[in-house]
Design a protein around this motif. Structure first.
Motif, PDB file in Angstrom:
ATOM      1  N   THR A 120       0.843  -1.200   0.000  1.00  0.00           N
ATOM      2  CA  THR A 120       0.000   0.000   0.000  1.00  0.00           C
ATOM      3  C   THR A 120       0.876   1.247   0.000  1.00  0.00           C
ATOM      4  OG1 THR A 120      -1.691  -1.190   1.255  1.00  0.00           O
ATOM      5  CG2 THR A 120      -1.852   1.222   1.179  1.00  0.00           C
ATOM      6  N   PRO A 121       0.802   2.073  -1.043  1.00  0.00           N
ATOM      7  CA  PRO A 121       1.623   3.286  -1.064  1.00  0.00           C
ATOM      8  C   PRO A 121       1.128   4.333  -0.074  1.00  0.00           C
ATOM      9  CG  PRO A 121       0.198   3.197  -2.997  1.00  0.00           C
ATOM     10  CD  PRO A 121       0.012   1.913  -2.264  1.00  0.00           C
ATOM     11  N   VAL A 122       2.083   5.059   0.491  1.00  0.00           N
ATOM     12  CA  VAL A 122       1.784   6.202   1.360  1.00  0.00           C
ATOM     13  C   VAL A 122       1.950   7.464   0.530  1.00  0.00           C
ATOM     14  CG1 VAL A 122       2.521   7.508   3.379  1.00  0.00           C
ATOM     15  CG2 VAL A 122       2.483   5.006   3.448  1.00  0.00           C
ATOM     16  N   ALA A 123       0.927   8.316   0.510  1.00  0.00           N
ATOM     17  CA  ALA A 123       0.977   9.548  -0.281  1.00  0.00           C
ATOM     18  C   ALA A 123       1.201  10.744   0.630  1.00  0.00           C
ATOM     19  CB  ALA A 123      -0.318   9.720  -1.073  1.00  0.00           C
ATOM     20  N   GLN A 150       2.926  15.232   0.640  1.00  0.00           N
ATOM     21  CA  GLN A 150       3.374  16.434  -0.060  1.00  0.00           C
ATOM     22  C   GLN A 150       4.763  16.807   0.428  1.00  0.00           C
ATOM     23  OE1 GLN A 150       1.571  18.324  -2.387  1.00  0.00           O
ATOM     24  NE2 GLN A 150      -0.091  16.821  -2.369  1.00  0.00           N
ATOM     25  N   HIS A 175       9.426   4.678  -4.844  1.00  0.00           N
ATOM     26  CA  HIS A 175       9.018   6.058  -4.581  1.00  0.00           C
ATOM     27  C   HIS A 175       8.819   6.791  -5.897  1.00  0.00           C
ATOM     28  CE1 HIS A 175      13.317   5.364  -4.249  1.00  0.00           C
ATOM     29  NE2 HIS A 175      13.564   6.581  -4.699  1.00  0.00           N
ATOM     30  N   THR A 176       7.777   7.551  -5.959  1.00  0.00           N
ATOM     31  CA  THR A 176       7.416   8.268  -7.168  1.00  0.00           C
ATOM     32  C   THR A 176       7.195   9.735  -6.836  1.00  0.00           C
ATOM     33  OG1 THR A 176       6.271   6.315  -7.984  1.00  0.00           O
ATOM     34  CG2 THR A 176       5.799   8.377  -9.108  1.00  0.00           C
ATOM     35  N   PRO A 229       3.449  16.458  -4.841  1.00  0.00           N
ATOM     36  CA  PRO A 229       2.975  15.167  -4.340  1.00  0.00           C
ATOM     37  C   PRO A 229       4.023  14.070  -4.529  1.00  0.00           C
ATOM     38  CG  PRO A 229       2.001  15.617  -6.481  1.00  0.00           C
ATOM     39  CD  PRO A 229       2.781  16.850  -6.097  1.00  0.00           C
ATOM     40  N   PHE A 230       4.009  13.079  -3.648  1.00  0.00           N
ATOM     41  CA  PHE A 230       4.883  11.917  -3.774  1.00  0.00           C
ATOM     42  C   PHE A 230       4.147  10.706  -3.227  1.00  0.00           C
ATOM     43  CE2 PHE A 230       5.545  13.084   0.601  1.00  0.00           C
ATOM     44  CZ  PHE A 230       5.684  11.867   1.256  1.00  0.00           C
ATOM     45  N   THR A 231       4.627   9.531  -3.582  1.00  0.00           N
ATOM     46  CA  THR A 231       4.165   8.284  -2.970  1.00  0.00           C
ATOM     47  C   THR A 231       5.376   7.449  -2.583  1.00  0.00           C
ATOM     48  OG1 THR A 231       4.032   7.113  -5.096  1.00  0.00           O
ATOM     49  CG2 THR A 231       2.031   8.221  -4.335  1.00  0.00           C
ATOM     50  N   LEU A 232       5.226   6.694  -1.523  1.00  0.00           N
ATOM     51  CA  LEU A 232       6.299   5.821  -1.034  1.00  0.00           C
ATOM     52  C   LEU A 232       5.687   4.491  -0.626  1.00  0.00           C
ATOM     53  CD1 LEU A 232       9.228   5.281  -0.027  1.00  0.00           C
ATOM     54  CD2 LEU A 232       8.522   6.262   2.163  1.00  0.00           C
ATOM     55  N   THR A 233       6.279   3.399  -1.131  1.00  0.00           N
ATOM     56  CA  THR A 233       5.824   2.051  -0.783  1.00  0.00           C
ATOM     57  C   THR A 233       7.014   1.231  -0.303  1.00  0.00           C
ATOM     58  OG1 THR A 233       4.153   2.155  -2.534  1.00  0.00           O
ATOM     59  CG2 THR A 233       4.598   0.008  -1.576  1.00  0.00           C
TER      60      THR A 233
END
Length: 325
Positions: free
Chosen positions: A7-10, A12, A35-36, A96-100
């Protein structure tokens, strides 16, 4: 705190700070980090509980990244820091970013088969080898080979065939074949060949058993071929080659013919191991004239037949005949 899951964590990121994440880890666990972030220059750091830097990178992130990994030696925590590189920040706003964080399960052969000594024994006739290569890990498998047999591997990452004294004899990837010149144990060593933190694999191993003429894979073990036009049936795969010999009379023209299921190369040598003429291609097809040969002095001639493709993974069945007038 962020747990290892899919589950990615979103969130800022802005110009006046970093985002920190605390990740619980357990002994032997293997963790990857995807990470995106869009259109920004991002710094990613991985630190131990003592503050030691385990990994860091700073790149322009216009696509997902997922190459960092960490293998825990003890239970505890690691820390992730995400931040903007201010020197190239053009806009004082948030992004914005996401981290899994993912924990990748190792295969059941680990950790024993990470070394040659702990290589997993597999059947040498037909087998399916499944596993996962984590980071710089290597997986080793041991198989017994019969003299003159060819072993065909399909779907492999980078693979090395090693002898019992660890001497490397062949390197291949994808689909490749290995011809065993003797009866003994061999080792298959696998390494990751993709630009990623880990690689899953599923390899099929099959054995192509030798024909009745083996071991005829060098000039000293050449098998006699009659000159009355009677065909002899052979098979080939991998780097195997077949050698045949016949007694040639002075001034007689001999015609060589073949029928093959795959592309071959044929050569003729004299008693001094010198090639007569050039190597001749034999195309797939029905009975065909390959070439003729004549010598001025009576003696023994040798015929060498080999697959046109050195790592032939599809066995070739062929028959060959020799005829004098």
């Amino acid at each position: 705190m962020i747990n290892s899951s899919n589950t990615p964590v979103a969130g800022q990121l802005n110009s006046n700070g970093s985002k920190w994440f605390k990740v619980p880890v357990k002994t032997g666990g293997f963790y990857t980090f995807d990470h995106t972030a869009t259109d920004l220059f991002l710094s990613f750091r991985l630190l131990s509980e003592n503050g030691d830097e385990l990994y860091s990178e700073s790149e322009w992130f216009d696509k997902p990244k997922g190459y960092p990994y960490y293998q825990a030696k003890v239970d505890g925590f690691i820390f992730i820091q995400l931040s903007l590189v201010r020197s190239v920040l053009q806009y004082p706003t948030s992004f914005p970013f996401t981290l899994t964080v993912k924990e990748i399960a190792n295969d059941s052969n680990e950790p024993a088969n990470s070394t040659l000594v702990g290589a997993a024994q597999v059947p040498s006739d037909t087998a399916s080898l499944n596993g996962v290569l984590l980071g710089n890990d290597q997986d080793f498998f041991k198989f017994h080979a019969d003299s003159g047999s060819t072993y065909i591997f399909k779907g492999a990452p980078t693979g090395r065939i090693l002898s019992e004294d660890s001497t490397q004899t062949l390197v291949g990837s994808g689909d490749f074949a290995f011809y065993s010149p003797k009866s003994c144990n061999w080792y298959l060593g696998l390494q990751r060949n993709v630009d990623s933190a880990y690689q899953r694999y599923s390899i099929s191993l099959s054995t192509f058993h030798p024909d009745s003429f083996e071991r005829d894979n060098d000039i000293t073990h050449a098998r006699a071929l009659s000159t009355d036009g009677l065909a002899a049936s052979h098979n080939l795969a991998g780097s195997d080659e077949d050698w045949m010999s016949f007694s040639a009379d002075s001034g007689v023209v001999y015609t060589l013919g073949a029928n093959t299921s795959g592309a071959l190369l044929a050569s003729i040598f004299n008693e001094d191991s010198l090639m007569l003429g050039t190597e001749t291609a034999i195309d797939t097809g029905t009975t065909q004239i390959v070439r003729t040969v004549m010598i001025r002095r009576k003696g023994t001639l040798y015929i060498r037949v080999a697959p046109r493709r050195q790592s032939q993974t599809t066995p070739i069945l062929y028959s060959i005949w020799l005829k004098k007038p």
